[in-house]
Design a protein around this motif. Structure first.
Motif, PDB file in Angstrom:
ATOM      1  N   MET A   1      13.914  14.757   2.633  1.00 22.92           N
ATOM      2  CA  MET A   1      13.063  13.704   3.313  1.00 22.92           C
ATOM      3  C   MET A   1      12.974  12.633   2.109  1.00 22.92           C
ATOM      4  N   PRO A   2      12.974  11.377   2.697  1.00 24.02           N
ATOM      5  CA  PRO A   2      12.510  10.248   1.684  1.00 24.02           C
ATOM      6  C   PRO A   2      11.365  10.333   0.994  1.00 24.02           C
ATOM      7  N   SER A   3      11.147   9.754  -0.172  1.00 22.21           N
ATOM      8  CA  SER A   3       9.803   9.674  -1.180  1.00 22.21           C
ATOM      9  C   SER A   3       9.655   8.282  -1.505  1.00 22.21           C
ATOM     10  N   THR A   4       8.649   7.830  -1.397  1.00 17.57           N
ATOM     11  CA  THR A   4       7.986   6.627  -2.064  1.00 17.57           C
ATOM     12  C   THR A   4       7.877   6.897  -3.420  1.00 17.57           C
ATOM     13  N   THR A   5       8.433   6.064  -4.365  1.00 13.04           N
ATOM     14  CA  THR A   5       8.217   6.273  -5.648  1.00 13.04           C
ATOM     15  C   THR A   5       7.475   5.199  -6.535  1.00 13.04           C
ATOM     16  N   THR A   6       7.039   5.701  -7.669  1.00 13.67           N
ATOM     17  CA  THR A   6       6.293   4.505  -8.160  1.00 13.67           C
ATOM     18  C   THR A   6       6.565   4.712  -9.921  1.00 13.67           C
ATOM     19  N   ARG A   7       6.037   4.096 -10.576  1.00 13.08           N
ATOM     20  CA  ARG A   7       5.935   4.101 -12.018  1.00 13.08           C
ATOM     21  C   ARG A   7       4.487   4.031 -12.594  1.00 13.08           C
ATOM     22  N   THR A   8       4.166   4.951 -13.200  1.00 11.49           N
ATOM     23  CA  THR A   8       2.715   5.093 -13.696  1.00 11.49           C
ATOM     24  C   THR A   8       2.686   4.157 -14.922  1.00 11.49           C
TER      25      THR A   8
ATOM     26  N   GLN B   1       8.878   6.884 -16.427  1.00  9.14           N
ATOM     27  CA  GLN B   1       9.972   7.021 -15.698  1.00  9.14           C
ATOM     28  C   GLN B   1       9.758   6.949 -14.074  1.00  9.14           C
ATOM     29  N   GLU B   2      10.601   6.671 -13.016  1.00  8.95           N
ATOM     30  CA  GLU B   2      10.341   6.711 -11.724  1.00  8.95           C
ATOM     31  C   GLU B   2       9.964   8.083 -11.292  1.00  8.95           C
ATOM     32  N   ARG B   3       8.687   8.239 -10.556  1.00 10.33           N
ATOM     33  CA  ARG B   3       7.979   9.315 -10.139  1.00 10.33           C
ATOM     34  C   ARG B   3       7.820   9.412  -8.657  1.00 10.33           C
ATOM     35  N   HIS B   4       8.069  10.494  -8.218  1.00 14.45           N
ATOM     36  CA  HIS B   4       7.948  10.568  -6.663  1.00 14.45           C
ATOM     37  C   HIS B   4       6.471  10.934  -6.359  1.00 14.45           C
ATOM     38  N   THR B   5       6.150  10.500  -5.119  1.00 15.21           N
ATOM     39  CA  THR B   5       4.750  10.705  -4.471  1.00 15.21           C
ATOM     40  C   THR B   5       4.887  11.619  -3.421  1.00 15.21           C
ATOM     41  N   ALA B   6       3.629  12.550  -3.253  1.00 14.27           N
ATOM     42  CA  ALA B   6       3.653  13.772  -2.389  1.00 14.27           C
ATOM     43  C   ALA B   6       2.459  14.012  -2.034  1.00 14.27           C
TER      44      ALA B   6
ATOM     45  N   ASP C   1       0.314  19.859 -17.380  1.00 10.06           N
ATOM     46  CA  ASP C   1       1.136  19.610 -18.924  1.00 10.06           C
ATOM     47  C   ASP C   1       2.256  18.867 -18.554  1.00 10.06           C
ATOM     48  N   ASP C   2       2.984  19.029 -17.530  1.00 12.33           N
ATOM     49  CA  ASP C   2       4.230  18.376 -17.347  1.00 12.33           C
ATOM     50  C   ASP C   2       4.249  16.982 -16.718  1.00 12.33           C
ATOM     51  N   GLY C   3       2.809  16.629 -16.734  1.00 12.10           N
ATOM     52  CA  GLY C   3       2.751  15.043 -16.307  1.00 12.10           C
ATOM     53  C   GLY C   3       2.517  14.841 -15.043  1.00 12.10           C
ATOM     54  N   VAL C   4       2.358  15.874 -13.986  1.00 14.88           N
ATOM     55  CA  VAL C   4       2.145  15.466 -12.608  1.00 14.88           C
ATOM     56  C   VAL C   4       0.504  15.194 -12.421  1.00 14.88           C
ATOM     57  N   LEU C   5       0.267  13.885 -11.872  1.00 11.08           N
ATOM     58  CA  LEU C   5      -1.147  13.538 -11.803  1.00 11.08           C
ATOM     59  C   LEU C   5      -1.651  13.795 -10.306  1.00 11.08           C
ATOM     60  N   THR C   6      -2.650  14.322 -10.134  1.00  8.80           N
ATOM     61  CA  THR C   6      -3.090  14.696  -8.743  1.00  8.80           C
ATOM     62  C   THR C   6      -4.303  13.923  -8.311  1.00  8.80           C
TER      63      THR C   6
ATOM     64  N   ALA D   1      -7.415  15.882   1.328  1.00 13.50           N
ATOM     65  CA  ALA D   1      -6.186  16.117   0.824  1.00 13.50           C
ATOM     66  C   ALA D   1      -6.221  15.400  -0.510  1.00 13.50           C
ATOM     67  N   SER D   2      -4.892  15.317  -0.945  1.00 20.04           N
ATOM     68  CA  SER D   2      -4.794  14.467  -2.428  1.00 20.04           C
ATOM     69  C   SER D   2      -3.396  14.241  -2.239  1.00 20.04           C
ATOM     70  N   LEU D   3      -3.228  13.080  -3.380  1.00 18.04           N
ATOM     71  CA  LEU D   3      -1.740  12.557  -3.556  1.00 18.04           C
ATOM     72  C   LEU D   3      -1.423  12.751  -5.029  1.00 18.04           C
ATOM     73  N   ARG D   4      -0.081  13.382  -4.934  1.00 20.49           N
ATOM     74  CA  ARG D   4       0.383  14.007  -6.107  1.00 20.49           C
ATOM     75  C   ARG D   4       1.465  12.954  -6.664  1.00 20.49           C
ATOM     76  N   ILE D   5       1.323  12.434  -7.878  1.00 24.75           N
ATOM     77  CA  ILE D   5       2.222  11.529  -8.705  1.00 24.75           C
ATOM     78  C   ILE D   5       3.215  12.254  -9.669  1.00 24.75           C
ATOM     79  N   GLY D   6       4.497  12.428  -9.582  1.00 24.50           N
ATOM     80  CA  GLY D   6       5.299  12.849 -10.291  1.00 24.50           C
ATOM     81  C   GLY D   6       6.055  14.108 -10.024  1.00 24.50           C
ATOM     82  N   ALA D   7       5.703  14.648  -8.854  1.00 23.92           N
ATOM     83  CA  ALA D   7       6.157  15.849  -8.366  1.00 23.92           C
ATOM     84  C   ALA D   7       7.538  15.789  -8.366  1.00 23.92           C
ATOM     85  N   SER D   8       8.537  16.907  -8.583  1.00 26.23           N
ATOM     86  CA  SER D   8       9.585  16.838  -8.743  1.00 26.23           C
ATOM     87  C   SER D   8      10.474  16.384  -7.654  1.00 26.23           C
ATOM     88  N   GLU D   9       9.915  16.551  -6.385  1.00 29.07           N
ATOM     89  CA  GLU D   9      10.354  15.980  -5.040  1.00 29.07           C
ATOM     90  C   GLU D   9       9.118  15.641  -4.201  1.00 29.07           C
TER      91      GLU D   9
END
Length: 263
Positions: free
Chosen positions: A1-8, A93-98, A112-117, A123-131
């Protein structure tokens, strides 16, 4: 599925809180570690050059999530105002949103791996998911949480994005870029463009950033658009003069207004 990306954009250092508070439109100093808030970065004329979700992940470390736009360019412009402040600005770097699981509204967690929730309550928005995928967009349209296409950057004033409703603008914290214009609109009113969620009727597919016209006149802009169960919905900014009826004929489409979000 397509994913919007952003950079923090990460701000770290003993002066990070004061620097962010002087530049961004929300009250950053009130933000406790482990929390996030809506904010923005305005230009001197009060126009929104970036809509942000800002998390304070530790006492001296803030992570700003730009909702649209070029994070690298924003960070470079922010760096021009550092002067002698003890703050370091970095861009990821570019990060997926999920989509994420339910998390208390305003709570922020970073792994620790930099995923921001960023918690939204239900619900929540996750920034930096692997997909990721864009399932969260329909929820954010319903809540009036804008993600800005390039065509809308630097063109809209805070009331058009319902930023006061989000707590993204504070008028009792001291100066910030664009404060004079934003305060004038707050205290005197008069802004004539507002945020709406709408159901799209017709065969036309709207596109993010598309200008909307009624009878040949500029009427607004599409911010976000999604198809859910063959029922397209959209988040738009429209002139008040164009919204006297619940259903609007715009170009080859019809918009049925579902929600109007307060300033």
């Amino acid at each position: 599925m397509p994913s919007t990306t952003t950079r923090t954009i990460t701000l770290t250092g003993p002066d990070a809180a004061g620097f962010a508070n002087a530049q961004f439109s929300s009250d950053i100093l009130s933000l406790a570690p482990g929390r996030w808030q809506w904010s923005g970065w305005l230009d001197p004329k009060g126009r929104v050059r970036a809509l942000l979700q800002v998390a304070r992940v530790s006492e001296e470390r803030f992570v700003a999530v730009p909702r649209g736009g070029d994070a690298q360019a924003l960070a470079q412009d922010l760096a021009r105002f550092v002067f002698r402040a003890k703050v370091k600005i970095e861009v990821s770097q570019e990060r997926h949103t999920a989509d994420g699981d339910a998390l208390a509204d305003g709570e922020a967690r970073e792994t620790d791996d930099g995923v921001l929730t960023l918690g939204e309550g239900d619900a929540s928005l996750r920034i930096g998911a692997s997909e990721g995928d864009d399932a969260w967009i329909a929820r954010h349209i319903a809540k009036g949480f804008a993600w800005l296409p390039d065509a809308a950057l630097g063109t809209l004033l805070p009331p058009a994005l319902s930023m006061e409703r989000l707590g993204a603008v504070a008028f009792d914290k001291g100066c910030f870029p664009g404060q004079e214009i934003a305060a004038r609109l707050h205290f005197l009113g008069g802004h004539k463009r507002h945020l709406h969620a709408a159901r799209v009727e017709g065969e036309t597919n709207l596109a993010n950033g598309q200008a909307l016209r009624i009878h040949g006149k500029d009427a607004g802009v599409v911010l976000m658009h999604v198809h859910i169960s063959n029922s397209p919905t959209t988040l738009v900014v429209l002139d008040d003069t164009a919204t006297q009826e619940e259903t609007l004929d715009i170009d080859d489409a019809r918009l049925h207004l579902i929600s109007t979000f307060a300033e």
